[in-house]
Design a protein around this motif. Sequence first.
Motif, mmCIF file in Angstrom:
data_model
loop_
_atom_site.group_PDB
_atom_site.id
_atom_site.type_symbol
_atom_site.label_atom_id
_atom_site.label_comp_id
_atom_site.label_asym_id
_atom_site.label_seq_id
_atom_site.Cartn_x
_atom_site.Cartn_y
_atom_site.Cartn_z
ATOM 1 N N GLN A 123 0.824 -1.211 0.000
ATOM 2 C CA GLN A 123 0.000 0.000 0.000
ATOM 3 C C GLN A 123 0.857 1.259 0.000
ATOM 4 O OE1 GLN A 123 0.254 -2.118 2.573
ATOM 5 N NE2 GLN A 123 0.200 -1.062 4.535
ATOM 6 N N GLY A 124 0.320 2.311 -0.619
ATOM 7 C CA GLY A 124 0.963 3.619 -0.615
ATOM 8 C C GLY A 124 2.099 3.787 -1.595
ATOM 9 N N GLY B 44 0.994 0.588 -5.207
ATOM 10 C CA GLY B 44 -0.212 0.853 -4.434
ATOM 11 C C GLY B 44 -1.471 0.584 -5.233
ATOM 12 N N GLU C 183 -4.658 1.526 -4.393
ATOM 13 C CA GLU C 183 -5.540 2.703 -4.360
ATOM 14 C C GLU C 183 -5.067 3.660 -3.269
ATOM 15 O OE1 GLU C 183 -9.024 0.929 -1.448
ATOM 16 O OE2 GLU C 183 -9.283 0.684 -3.596
ATOM 17 N N ARG C 184 -5.640 4.848 -3.251
ATOM 18 C CA ARG C 184 -5.343 5.863 -2.227
ATOM 19 C C ARG C 184 -3.854 6.216 -2.155
ATOM 20 N NH1 ARG C 184 -7.739 1.928 0.178
ATOM 21 N NH2 ARG C 184 -6.029 1.639 1.684
ATOM 22 N N VAL C 185 -3.154 6.146 -3.271
ATOM 23 C CA VAL C 185 -1.747 6.561 -3.317
ATOM 24 C C VAL C 185 -1.716 8.070 -3.576
ATOM 25 C CG1 VAL C 185 0.495 6.230 -4.418
ATOM 26 C CG2 VAL C 185 -1.106 4.311 -4.253
ATOM 27 N N SER D 245 -3.748 5.253 -8.110
ATOM 28 C CA SER D 245 -3.125 3.935 -8.008
ATOM 29 C C SER D 245 -1.689 4.020 -8.496
ATOM 30 C CB SER D 245 -3.886 2.910 -8.856
ATOM 31 O OG SER D 245 -5.219 2.785 -8.433
ATOM 32 N N GLU E 287 -5.262 -7.398 -3.769
ATOM 33 C CA GLU E 287 -5.486 -6.758 -2.477
ATOM 34 C C GLU E 287 -4.186 -6.146 -1.988
ATOM 35 O OE1 GLU E 287 -7.107 -4.931 -0.507
ATOM 36 O OE2 GLU E 287 -8.777 -6.371 -0.399
ATOM 37 N N GLU E 288 -4.309 -5.185 -1.064
ATOM 38 C CA GLU E 288 -3.139 -4.572 -0.439
ATOM 39 C C GLU E 288 -2.870 -5.227 0.909
ATOM 40 O OE1 GLU E 288 -2.967 -0.011 -2.103
ATOM 41 O OE2 GLU E 288 -3.987 -0.368 -0.206
ATOM 42 N N ARG F 291 -4.776 -3.887 4.045
ATOM 43 C CA ARG F 291 -6.201 -4.213 4.100
ATOM 44 C C ARG F 291 -6.441 -5.655 4.546
ATOM 45 N NH1 ARG F 291 -10.069 -1.550 0.685
ATOM 46 N NH2 ARG F 291 -10.505 -3.564 -0.294
#
Length: 321
Positions: A109-110, A115, A117-119, A133, A150-151, A154
């Motif tokens: 993530q990130g 990532g 999402e939400r990057v 993304s 998936e990340e 999560r």
Amino acid sequence: MENCDVKLSIPVGVSACLLGHKVRYDGGHKRSKYCLNVLSECFDLKPFCPEVAIGLTTPREPIRLVGSAEAPRVVGVKDPSLDVTDRLADYADQVSQAEQDLCGYILMQGSPSCGMERVKVYHENGMPNVAGSGVYAARIMKNNPALPVEEDGRLNDAVLRENFITRVFVYYNWQQEVMSEPTLHKVIQFHSRHKYQLMAHSYEGYKQLGKYLADEASKQPLTDVLQKYILDLMTFLSKKADRKSHTNVLMHIMGYLKKEIDSETKQDLLDAIEQYRTNKVHLVVPLSLLKHYLKRHGSDYIKSQAYLDPYPHELGLRNYI
């Protein structure tokens, strides 16, 4: 969380840093205990680090997303003339082509490359803009729209964790049971075995795919049916199942026992399902009781439902939802 007794050969891609590889920009890693201690016992985890693969060193100058959420560039934080966007996208294409056996992918993530999402995406002047993304992840998902992704972060959520692993096993079963020698009959058999699993995630999807196979599939080329079915199925399964939808499935399955069990047993099952619905126990409680009586009295059809045993019980996933 217990480990699987037998390691399965289900290939799942994973960001290399999550397996403890020291490939991050600062020379470190993001070791994931869940990936290493649990999932590695059940999956054949295949590590990928796109930054290293395209020739960046470890350690290296950090990179970030700049521009729009839809089409950001990946550039150096200190030296914006360093642009690795196209190289990352090209490497994603290479992986997609070479690793078509992957049945899932766990991303970091990130990350501006990995990532999901939400990057963070920045303006040219360095101010935060929107979220998007990672470029590599976005291309992987575009190239493989049915692939469960998936990340790592999560996976700490019990419902999201169970959802992802359910999808990996469904996708793996699809490859093994249908795509090895595909026929329309095999698609229909596969759907029949996964009906209640689908119902738990999307009642609308359950109705739509059943109608499609009954009314339209036989009139279309098999390649079109295969592509549409698995994409629609995996899209519907990505919706989170909740207590209401699980309760609905449990009641449907219990309906197959009505004539075979006495009123006292029926009431015990109803009580267990109600305790689950009202958040007093986890899903494993009514399900274990239901499976006990299905083993004795259930038809071959209902006992074959993937919903009852979607993955190895050692994972203990339904002890937490």
